[in-house]
Design an enzyme around this catalytic site. Structure first.
Site, PDB file in Angstrom:
ATOM      1  N   GLU A  56       0.861  -1.204   0.000  1.00  0.00           N
ATOM      2  CA  GLU A  56       0.000   0.000   0.000  1.00  0.00           C
ATOM      3  C   GLU A  56       0.893   1.249   0.000  1.00  0.00           C
ATOM      4  OE1 GLU A  56      -1.569   0.778   3.950  1.00  0.00           O
ATOM      5  OE2 GLU A  56      -3.347   1.782   3.150  1.00  0.00           O
ATOM      6  N   ASN A  78      -7.072   6.139  -1.774  1.00  0.00           N
ATOM      7  CA  ASN A  78      -5.951   5.243  -1.476  1.00  0.00           C
ATOM      8  C   ASN A  78      -6.146   4.058  -2.435  1.00  0.00           C
ATOM      9  OD1 ASN A  78      -4.103   3.478  -0.389  1.00  0.00           O
ATOM     10  ND2 ASN A  78      -4.650   3.912   1.736  1.00  0.00           N
ATOM     11  N   LYS A 101      -9.378   1.891  -1.907  1.00  0.00           N
ATOM     12  CA  LYS A 101      -9.591   1.354  -0.551  1.00  0.00           C
ATOM     13  C   LYS A 101     -10.949   1.767   0.017  1.00  0.00           C
ATOM     14  CE  LYS A 101      -7.062   1.187   3.897  1.00  0.00           C
ATOM     15  NZ  LYS A 101      -5.794   1.648   4.518  1.00  0.00           N
ATOM     16  N   GLU A 141      -6.146   8.737   7.697  1.00  0.00           N
ATOM     17  CA  GLU A 141      -6.673   8.320   6.381  1.00  0.00           C
ATOM     18  C   GLU A 141      -8.042   8.930   6.099  1.00  0.00           C
ATOM     19  OE1 GLU A 141      -6.027   4.496   4.606  1.00  0.00           O
ATOM     20  OE2 GLU A 141      -4.965   3.831   6.402  1.00  0.00           O
ATOM     21  N   CYS A 199      -4.758  -3.013   2.872  1.00  0.00           N
ATOM     22  CA  CYS A 199      -4.465  -2.929   4.307  1.00  0.00           C
ATOM     23  C   CYS A 199      -5.652  -3.250   5.190  1.00  0.00           C
ATOM     24  CB  CYS A 199      -3.857  -1.578   4.654  1.00  0.00           C
ATOM     25  SG  CYS A 199      -3.047  -1.646   6.277  1.00  0.00           S
ATOM     26  N   ASN A 224       0.324  -1.095   5.395  1.00  0.00           N
ATOM     27  CA  ASN A 224       1.231  -0.339   6.283  1.00  0.00           C
ATOM     28  C   ASN A 224       0.594  -0.426   7.660  1.00  0.00           C
ATOM     29  OD1 ASN A 224       3.195   1.901   4.691  1.00  0.00           O
ATOM     30  ND2 ASN A 224       1.387   1.306   3.518  1.00  0.00           N
TER      31      ASN A 224
END
Ligand code: CDV
Length: 310
Positions: A46, A106, A123, A142, A168, A193
């Site tokens: 990611e 993302n 994501k 995020e 993730c 991550n």
């Protein structure tokens, strides 16, 4: 047998000050190594092109745009695409995407052996928070920098199989795998991550984080009879440590390869996609065994609603 040799290209830390060019040189070195080992597909983490920037608070949201790509391939990444095409290797990697109409995601892409982007995933399960949180040991912004993905969980028929992607935090959610499982997915590619310590529970350290990583990925693989390739960005980024533990998991849920370091490290495994057939036609033959009349609550409700107390 439908064989797909996959290389999980774990990456060590990327510091805030590292240039895109320096990072891409590392990705190309991993690609070259993968070529030497016969890989068909290289999977990177990611947000592979930068440090994990959601840990840094920009009061002015627009300043964070320095971490985003507005074209893929773009001026910095074209060399990576060129090298992958020269080698005839497919690849998947994550990056921060800024669209032409100003949206931020993302994102990860799946690039075929000819250098063409065949798939894009944005994501969906964004963790963290949108405002600075002084209660946390570190920030995880995020929800400040990204919008939830708007593409669902698609799969693609490519490389001789049916492939999908997740990013993730998505790997912790059974819905992620099941939606792809219902489209016959045979290999799920995941970059991550993961900070070594839970920012809201200091006692939850790297061992527990690695356990949850394996638990989630192995369960997703087994319950959907699919290969899963989960790839970390690991180590110490500007004083913030992240777990490694990249994994390749077979359709039985068993680990067939696992990273030993927290640096740039390649795990290579020849995956037989036909091994997905047994689970898909027996215990997880969805058409025969799923009871959708009892699952409605999964899509009609988000939070848990316990029964009232007596
Ligand atoms: N990048 C992430 O999505 N990280 C989350 C952390 C915040 C728990 C993860 O699931 O690893």
């Amino acid at each position: 047998m439908r064989m797909l040799t996959v290389a999980a290209a774990q990456m060590g830390p990327i510091q805030k000050a590292d240039s895109r060019a320096a990072v891409i040189a590392r990705m190309i070195a991993l690609l070259d190594e993968a070529k030497g080992k016969g890989a068909d597909l290289v999977v990177y983490p990611e947000l592979a092109l930068t440090t994990f920037f959601p840990r840094w608070y920009h009061e002015d949201r627009g300043e964070a745009d320095i971490w985003f790509e507005d074209a893929m391939p773009g001026p910095a990444t074209q060399v990576l695409f060129d090298r992958a095409r020269e080698h005839g290797i497919a690849m998947s990697f994550g990056y921060a995407e800024k669209t032409s109409d100003g949206h931020h995601f993302n994102t990860s892409v799946l690039v075929d052996k000819t250098g063409v982007i065949v798939g894009k995933y944005r994501k969906i399960h964004l963790p963290g928070h949108a405002e600075y949180d002084p209660e946390r040991t570190h920030q995880h912004l995020e929800k400040r920098y990204f919008e939830p993905g708007d593409l669902g969980f698609p799969v693609w028929r490519t490389l001789g199989g049916v492939l999908g992607m997740a990013i993730c935090n998505d790997r912790r959610w059974p819905e992620t795998y099941r939606v792809m499982g219902l489209q016959g997915v045979e290999m799920v590619l995941i970059g991550y991550n993961t900070p070594s310590v839970n920012s809201q529970r200091g006692a939850e350290g790297p061992e527990k984080r690695l356990f949850h990583n394996r638990l989630s990925v192995q369960a997703g693989a087994y319950q959907n009879a699919t290969w899963v390739v989960a790839v970390a960005k690991a180590g110490d980024e500007d004083g913030h440590h992240m777990i490694g533990g990249s994994l390749i998991v077979d359709p039985n849920g068993e680990i067939v390869a696992e990273a030993k370091t927290e640096g740039d490290e390649l795990l290579v495994h020849a995956c037989n996609l036909d091994e997905t057939a047994f689970g898909k036609s027996t215990i997880f033959d969805f058409a025969r065994h799923r009871r959708i009349e009892h699952y409605g609550i999964i899509t009609s409700q988000t939070g848990a609603v316990p029964p009232p107390e007596a």
